[in-house]
Design an enzyme around this catalytic site. Structure first.
Site, PDB file in Angstrom:
ATOM      1  CE  LYS A  15      -2.041  -1.107   3.907  1.00 10.14           C
ATOM      2  NZ  LYS A  15      -1.292  -2.366   4.208  1.00 10.14           N
ATOM      3  NE  ARG A  89      -4.330  -0.799   9.856  1.00  8.13           N
ATOM      4  CZ  ARG A  89      -3.195  -0.318   9.423  1.00  8.13           C
ATOM      5  NH1 ARG A  89      -3.159   0.672   8.575  1.00  8.13           N
ATOM      6  NH2 ARG A  89      -2.081  -0.845   9.814  1.00  8.13           N
ATOM      7  NE  ARG A 128       8.435  -2.798   6.179  1.00  9.93           N
ATOM      8  CZ  ARG A 128       7.145  -2.548   6.131  1.00  9.93           C
ATOM      9  NH1 ARG A 128       6.696  -1.599   5.351  1.00  9.93           N
ATOM     10  NH2 ARG A 128       6.296  -3.265   6.835  1.00  9.93           N
ATOM     11  NE  ARG A 130       6.672  -0.421   9.661  1.00  8.82           N
ATOM     12  CZ  ARG A 130       5.550  -0.384   8.945  1.00  8.82           C
ATOM     13  NH1 ARG A 130       5.530   0.268   7.798  1.00  8.82           N
ATOM     14  NH2 ARG A 130       4.472  -0.988   9.356  1.00  8.82           N
ATOM     15  NE  ARG A 141       2.380  -4.888  10.966  1.00  4.93           N
ATOM     16  CZ  ARG A 141       3.459  -4.802  10.167  1.00  4.93           C
ATOM     17  NH1 ARG A 141       4.596  -5.354  10.547  1.00  4.93           N
ATOM     18  NH2 ARG A 141       3.390  -4.172   9.033  1.00  4.93           N
TER      19      ARG A 141
HETATM   20  P1  AP5 Z   1       4.738  -1.521   1.874  1.00  5.69           P
HETATM   21  O1  AP5 Z   1       4.520  -0.677   0.676  1.00  5.69           O
HETATM   22  O2  AP5 Z   1       5.292  -0.874   3.093  1.00  5.69           O
HETATM   23  O3  AP5 Z   1       3.399  -2.288   2.238  1.00  5.69           O
HETATM   24  P2  AP5 Z   1       2.189  -1.829   3.123  1.00  5.69           P
HETATM   25  O4  AP5 Z   1       0.986  -2.514   2.607  1.00  5.69           O
HETATM   26  O5  AP5 Z   1       2.162  -0.320   3.211  1.00  5.69           O
HETATM   27  O6  AP5 Z   1       2.655  -2.501   4.476  1.00  5.69           O
HETATM   28  P3  AP5 Z   1       2.833  -1.933   5.908  1.00  5.69           P
HETATM   29  O7  AP5 Z   1       3.556  -3.003   6.657  1.00  5.69           O
HETATM   30  O8  AP5 Z   1       3.437  -0.561   5.931  1.00  5.69           O
HETATM   31  O9  AP5 Z   1       1.323  -1.864   6.280  1.00  5.69           O
HETATM   32  P4  AP5 Z   1       0.651  -1.832   7.628  1.00  5.69           P
HETATM   33  O10 AP5 Z   1      -0.749  -1.689   7.198  1.00  5.69           O
HETATM   34  O11 AP5 Z   1       0.951  -2.931   8.563  1.00  5.69           O
HETATM   35  O12 AP5 Z   1       1.399  -0.585   8.293  1.00  5.69           O
HETATM   36  P5  AP5 Z   1       0.958   0.897   8.603  1.00  5.69           P
HETATM   37  O13 AP5 Z   1       2.169   1.712   8.457  1.00  5.69           O
HETATM   38  O14 AP5 Z   1      -0.282   1.295   7.896  1.00  5.69           O
HETATM   39  O15 AP5 Z   1       5.643  -2.760   1.426  1.00  5.69           O
HETATM   40  C1  AP5 Z   1       6.133  -3.684   2.358  1.00  5.69           C
HETATM   41  C2  AP5 Z   1       7.556  -4.097   1.929  1.00  5.69           C
HETATM   42  O16 AP5 Z   1       7.470  -4.782   0.674  1.00  5.69           O
HETATM   43  C3  AP5 Z   1       8.500  -2.909   1.686  1.00  5.69           C
HETATM   44  O17 AP5 Z   1       9.782  -3.255   2.089  1.00  5.69           O
HETATM   45  C4  AP5 Z   1       8.440  -2.689   0.164  1.00  5.69           C
HETATM   46  O18 AP5 Z   1       9.612  -2.133  -0.326  1.00  5.69           O
HETATM   47  C5  AP5 Z   1       8.216  -4.104  -0.332  1.00  5.69           C
HETATM   48  N1  AP5 Z   1       7.427  -4.181  -1.564  1.00  5.69           N
HETATM   49  C6  AP5 Z   1       6.315  -3.437  -1.873  1.00  5.69           C
HETATM   50  N2  AP5 Z   1       5.841  -3.806  -3.071  1.00  5.69           N
HETATM   51  C7  AP5 Z   1       6.649  -4.810  -3.530  1.00  5.69           C
HETATM   52  C8  AP5 Z   1       6.659  -5.597  -4.733  1.00  5.69           C
HETATM   53  N3  AP5 Z   1       5.725  -5.448  -5.691  1.00  5.69           N
HETATM   54  N4  AP5 Z   1       7.615  -6.544  -4.852  1.00  5.69           N
HETATM   55  C9  AP5 Z   1       8.559  -6.726  -3.869  1.00  5.69           C
HETATM   56  N5  AP5 Z   1       8.606  -5.988  -2.718  1.00  5.69           N
HETATM   57  C10 AP5 Z   1       7.654  -5.050  -2.562  1.00  5.69           C
HETATM   58  O19 AP5 Z   1       0.557   0.744  10.164  1.00  5.69           O
HETATM   59  C11 AP5 Z   1       1.520   0.441  11.153  1.00  5.69           C
HETATM   60  C12 AP5 Z   1       0.851   0.475  12.515  1.00  5.69           C
HETATM   61  O20 AP5 Z   1       0.337   1.795  12.776  1.00  5.69           O
HETATM   62  C13 AP5 Z   1      -0.381  -0.442  12.680  1.00  5.69           C
HETATM   63  O21 AP5 Z   1      -0.020  -1.760  13.026  1.00  5.69           O
HETATM   64  C14 AP5 Z   1      -1.137   0.282  13.802  1.00  5.69           C
HETATM   65  O22 AP5 Z   1      -0.561   0.034  15.057  1.00  5.69           O
HETATM   66  C15 AP5 Z   1      -0.906   1.745  13.476  1.00  5.69           C
HETATM   67  N6  AP5 Z   1      -1.961   2.301  12.580  1.00  5.69           N
HETATM   68  C16 AP5 Z   1      -1.789   2.797  11.318  1.00  5.69           C
HETATM   69  N7  AP5 Z   1      -2.951   3.222  10.821  1.00  5.69           N
HETATM   70  C17 AP5 Z   1      -3.887   2.995  11.773  1.00  5.69           C
HETATM   71  C18 AP5 Z   1      -5.288   3.207  11.833  1.00  5.69           C
HETATM   72  N8  AP5 Z   1      -5.972   3.743  10.795  1.00  5.69           N
HETATM   73  N9  AP5 Z   1      -5.935   2.844  12.973  1.00  5.69           N
HETATM   74  C19 AP5 Z   1      -5.269   2.311  14.023  1.00  5.69           C
HETATM   75  N10 AP5 Z   1      -3.942   2.079  14.022  1.00  5.69           N
HETATM   76  C20 AP5 Z   1      -3.251   2.418  12.903  1.00  5.69           C
END
Ligand code: AP5
Length: 183
Positions: A15, A89, A128, A130, A141
């Protein structure tokens, strides 16, 4: 191309990667609640302190806290396109977003669901590294996603807004699929 968008999908689906590229090429504002929360953590703000432990466990930060961040960001929108990444979410977050967008007279044009197998999601996140990317937290997650976020798939399907896009393959291949789906 439609330019008022939500990105939905499991952690690691791409995403953030896809949102950043599309916002750059199509002049949309990228609003990632994950990035905004990590910014608060890095700044050491009260909000960041409250969020950090929750994020590191792979749980969701409270709806109230996330809504406070999103509301101030949405009010600063200038009438151009936007992409909400990682928000809403939960169903209550989606319900809270509706009056905000109605007030702005900027309805959602499409909800893009990025779909990918767990094995690939896990592999992508582990490479990655993180703070919330270790195996136990990743599994949590994924569970939280299924329990609290996946109900949004039906929510937006019912509203006729959902577009599913397979998220396997290269970053460019996925981008092309998304652009085609949003035409
Ligand atoms: P990436 O693009 O980072 O994927 P993503 O779907 O954004 O994954 P995230 O892990 O960031 O999502 P998430 O939903 O857990 O985290 P968020 O930050 O929203 O890609 C992942 C990896 O794959 C990267 O290394 C990338 O380079 C690689 N990649 C991408 N595309 C690729 C491809 N085609 N081929 C190969 N490699 C590829 O949330 C984090 C935390 O914040 C949550 O757990 C929660 O605690 C909190 N939070 C955030 N939003 C909310 C909300 N709305 N409500 C409550 N808590 C929230």
């Amino acid at each position: 191309m439609k330019t008022r968008l939500l990105f939905l999908g499991p952690p690691g689906a791409g995403k953030g990667t896809q949102a950043a590229g599309l916002c750059e090429s199509h002049a949309m504002k990228h609003l990632s609640t994950g990035d905004l929360l990590r910014g608060e953590v890095a700044a050491g703000s009260e909000l960041g302190k409250e969020a950090e432990a929750v994020m590191n466990r792979g749980e969701l930060v409270s709806d109230a806290l996330v809504l406070a961040i999103v509301e101030s960001q949405m009010k600063a929108l200038d009438g151009g396109g936007w992409l909400l990444d990682g928000f809403p979410r939960t169903v209550p977050q989606a319900e809270a977003l509706e009056p905000l967008l109605a007030q702005l007279r900027q309805p959602i044009e499409a909800v893009v669901l990025l779909e990918l197998d767990d094995a690939v999601l896990i592999e992508r996140m582990l490479s990655r590294g993180r703070a919330d990317d270790n195996e136990a937290v990743i599994r949590n997650r994924l569970e939280v996603y299924r329990e609290k976020t996946a109900p949004l798939i039906d929510y937006y399907k019912t509203l006729g807004l959902l577009i599913s896009v397979p998220a396997e393959g290269s970053v460019d291949a996925v981008t092309q699929r998304i652009i085609k789906a949003l035409d």
